[in-house]
Enzyme design. Structure first.
Site, short mmCIF file in Angstrom:
data_model
loop_
_atom_site.label_atom_id
_atom_site.label_comp_id
_atom_site.label_asym_id
_atom_site.label_seq_id
_atom_site.Cartn_x
_atom_site.Cartn_y
_atom_site.Cartn_z
N GLU A 27 0.84 -1.22 0.00
CA GLU A 27 0.00 0.00 0.00
C GLU A 27 0.86 1.25 0.00
O GLU A 27 1.83 1.36 0.76
CB GLU A 27 -0.90 -0.04 1.24
CG GLU A 27 -2.34 0.29 0.95
CD GLU A 27 -3.02 -0.71 0.02
OE1 GLU A 27 -3.17 -0.41 -1.19
OE2 GLU A 27 -3.41 -1.79 0.50
N HIS A 28 0.48 2.18 -0.86
CA HIS A 28 1.19 3.46 -1.04
C HIS A 28 2.65 3.22 -1.48
O HIS A 28 3.52 4.05 -1.21
CB HIS A 28 1.13 4.32 0.23
CG HIS A 28 -0.25 4.90 0.44
ND1 HIS A 28 -0.57 6.21 0.16
CD2 HIS A 28 -1.40 4.32 0.87
CE1 HIS A 28 -1.87 6.40 0.43
NE2 HIS A 28 -2.38 5.27 0.87
N THR A 29 2.87 2.11 -2.10
CA THR A 29 4.18 1.82 -2.68
C THR A 29 4.19 2.14 -4.17
O THR A 29 5.26 2.34 -4.74
CB THR A 29 4.53 0.33 -2.49
OG1 THR A 29 3.39 -0.44 -2.88
CG2 THR A 29 4.89 0.02 -1.06
N ASP A 30 3.00 2.21 -4.80
CA ASP A 30 3.01 2.34 -6.28
C ASP A 30 3.64 3.66 -6.73
O ASP A 30 4.47 3.68 -7.63
CB ASP A 30 1.62 2.10 -6.90
CG ASP A 30 0.50 3.00 -6.44
OD1 ASP A 30 0.73 3.84 -5.52
OD2 ASP A 30 -0.62 2.89 -6.99
N ALA A 115 -15.07 2.60 -1.09
CA ALA A 115 -14.74 1.54 -0.14
C ALA A 115 -13.28 1.10 -0.28
O ALA A 115 -12.86 0.15 0.37
CB ALA A 115 -15.66 0.35 -0.34
N GLY A 116 -12.52 1.76 -1.15
CA GLY A 116 -11.14 1.35 -1.35
C GLY A 116 -11.00 0.13 -2.24
O GLY A 116 -9.97 -0.54 -2.22
N SER A 118 -11.47 0.36 -5.60
CA SER A 118 -11.17 0.86 -6.95
C SER A 118 -12.36 0.86 -7.89
O SER A 118 -12.26 0.43 -9.05
CB SER A 118 -10.04 0.04 -7.59
OG SER A 118 -8.85 0.36 -7.00
N ASP A 164 -4.25 0.63 -9.49
CA ASP A 164 -5.64 0.20 -9.66
C ASP A 164 -5.99 -0.06 -11.12
O ASP A 164 -6.67 -1.04 -11.45
CB ASP A 164 -6.58 1.27 -9.09
CG ASP A 164 -6.23 1.58 -7.64
OD1 ASP A 164 -5.64 0.72 -6.98
OD2 ASP A 164 -6.55 2.69 -7.19
N TYR A 214 -4.28 11.74 1.22
CA TYR A 214 -3.53 10.92 0.27
C TYR A 214 -2.42 11.78 -0.36
O TYR A 214 -1.26 11.39 -0.43
CB TYR A 214 -4.47 10.39 -0.81
CG TYR A 214 -3.83 9.47 -1.84
CD1 TYR A 214 -3.90 8.09 -1.72
CD2 TYR A 214 -3.14 9.99 -2.94
CE1 TYR A 214 -3.32 7.24 -2.66
CE2 TYR A 214 -2.55 9.16 -3.88
CZ TYR A 214 -2.65 7.80 -3.74
OH TYR A 214 -2.07 6.97 -4.67
C1 GLA Z 1 -5.34 4.24 -4.09
C2 GLA Z 1 -4.60 4.69 -5.33
C3 GLA Z 1 -3.49 3.70 -5.71
C4 GLA Z 1 -2.60 3.39 -4.51
C5 GLA Z 1 -3.45 3.03 -3.30
C6 GLA Z 1 -2.62 2.86 -2.06
O1 GLA Z 1 -6.05 3.07 -4.37
O2 GLA Z 1 -5.48 4.79 -6.42
O3 GLA Z 1 -2.74 4.22 -6.78
O4 GLA Z 1 -1.74 4.45 -4.24
O5 GLA Z 1 -4.43 4.03 -3.03
O6 GLA Z 1 -1.82 1.75 -2.17
#
Ligand code: GLA
Length: 374
Positions: A27-30, A115-116, A118, A164, A214
């Site tokens: 998470e938050h690595t992309d 909801a996370g 995507s 995503d 974010y």
């Molecule tokens: C969201 C963003 C992704 C990614 C995640 C965290 O889903 O769209 O690009 O940064 O948060 O991993």
């Protein structure tokens, strides 16, 4: 079969479905050029797209009363709301020099919004893949990804990192998609659950990228990169972490760096474990990821932490929030025979804490974007 006459073919609709995703870990690595390991959900968005005789793009949704119709020449970045994700596909293609006719875009999605999972990438990729097909563009996988990312980053203006769209486009059933977000090299990693299940708890807690949190994490990572003199946080590995932290005097930036560096390492270890069919090794990595998001990156929420703790107390091998954070969904890896008990425990814990009722469902690694029959 004889070819479809032109006058009929130009009004023929195509239907493409693109899935939402769960990110197993990473998470938050992309946007730090790092590693991610998402898999696609069965839930998705279906776009039905057809050419219309005038030079406008119209977007409608089976789930919404509102919609939009905009002249092609008037499409402009900054279009807010869900329609931006649909209209932006026409804009992004035109930006790249493709001829785009007037279009009607009808969407039908069962991905929960906010909801996370995507829902926005599912929407975007259903439209970009449908347009690629409808307009015979034959975009390469990388071009399709770039167009889909541009819709979100350039047209809608959300500073997201690309995982995503990649998941929506390239996941395959039965696998998690390991991706190096620097090279965009991907590998399908077989993800067989055996007697285990992935249970998703949608906490329904407020989640929004737009609230700036974010963006703040992203900017913090960029600032750390500048101060450390590296190309991206991906360039620091676990062995170099202490030395990097010693160079930073800002505690917030130190926490961000620690999360990203350790999270990249956890993704690599999870991939190794899946390759070795060692599911037992995956659970602790998920839980460590959650702790890192909670304590270092600070992107969880009380509802999310309660869901993760309750899943673990109910027999999960591991649990973690998935997605951008500040609410949304938690996934638990648990023996299938513990699922019913865990669902009840989470519901009871939420009621006792005075939180709204969560939704729970199990998921299986499913396929990425594909054409569907009308
Ligand atoms: C969201 C963003 C992704 C990614 C995640 C965290 O889903 O769209 O690009 O940064 O948060 O991993």
């Amino acid at each position: 079969m004889s070819p479809v006459p032109l006058e009929e073919s130009i009004f023929m609709a195509v239907h493409w479905r693109a899935p939402g995703r769960v990110n197993l870990i990473g998470e938050h690595t992309d946007y730090n050029d790092g590693f991610v390991l998402p898999f696609a959900l069965e839930m998705g968005c279906t776009a039905t797209v057809e050419i219309r005789p005038d030079a406008a793009v119209e977007a409608r949704s089976a789930q919404r009363d509102d919609g939009a119709s905009v002249a092609l020449d008037d499409l402009a970045p900054g279009t807010a709301g869900w329609t931006g994700y649909a209209l932006g596909a026409a804009w992004a293609l035109r930006q790249r020099g493709h001829e785009v006719p007037g279009l009607t875009i009808l969407l039908d999605s069962d991905v929960p919004v906010g909801a996370g999972l995507s829902s926005s990438a599912a929407l975007v990729c259903s439209v970009t893949t449908a347009l690629d097909d409808l307009l015979d563009l034959h975009l390469s996988p990388d071009e399709l990804l770039a167009v889909s990312r541009s819709v979100e980053n350039d047209f809608v203006g959300a500073p997201t990192g690309g995982m995503d769209q990649l998941a929506a486009l390239r996941c395959t059933a039965g696998s998690a998609l390991f991706c190096d977000m620097r090279s965009l090299a991907t590998e399908q990693v077989p993800f067989s659950l055996g007697d285990h299940t992935i249970l998703v708890v949608d906490t329904r807690a407020e989640h929004s990228h737009a609230d700036g949190e974010y963006r703040r994490r992203r900017e913090g990572c960029e600032e750390a990169v500048r101060r450390l003199g590296v190309q991206a946080l991906r360039d620091i590995d676990l062995d170099g972490l202490d030395a990097a932290l010693a160079q930073l005097d800002d505690e917030e930036l130190r926490r961000y760096v620690r999360h990203v560096v350790t999270e990249d390492d956890r993704v690599l270890k999870t991939v190794q474990a899946l390759h070795a069919s060692d599911l037992a090794a995956v659970g602790p990595l998920l839980s460590a990821s959650h702790a890192s998001m909670r304590d270092d990156f600070r992107i969880t929420a009380p509802e999310v932490d309660l869901a993760a703790d309750t899943l673990e107390a109910s027999g999960a091998d591991g649990a973690r929030m998935t997605g951008g954070g500040f609410g949304g969904c938690v996934i638990g890896l648990l023996p299938a025979d513990r699922v019913a008990g865990a669902e009840t425990a989470v519901r009871n814990a939420f009621a006792a804490a005075g939180f709204g009722e969560p939704a729970t469902f199990t998921v299986l690694p499913s396929r990425g974007a594909h054409r569907v029959d009308g």
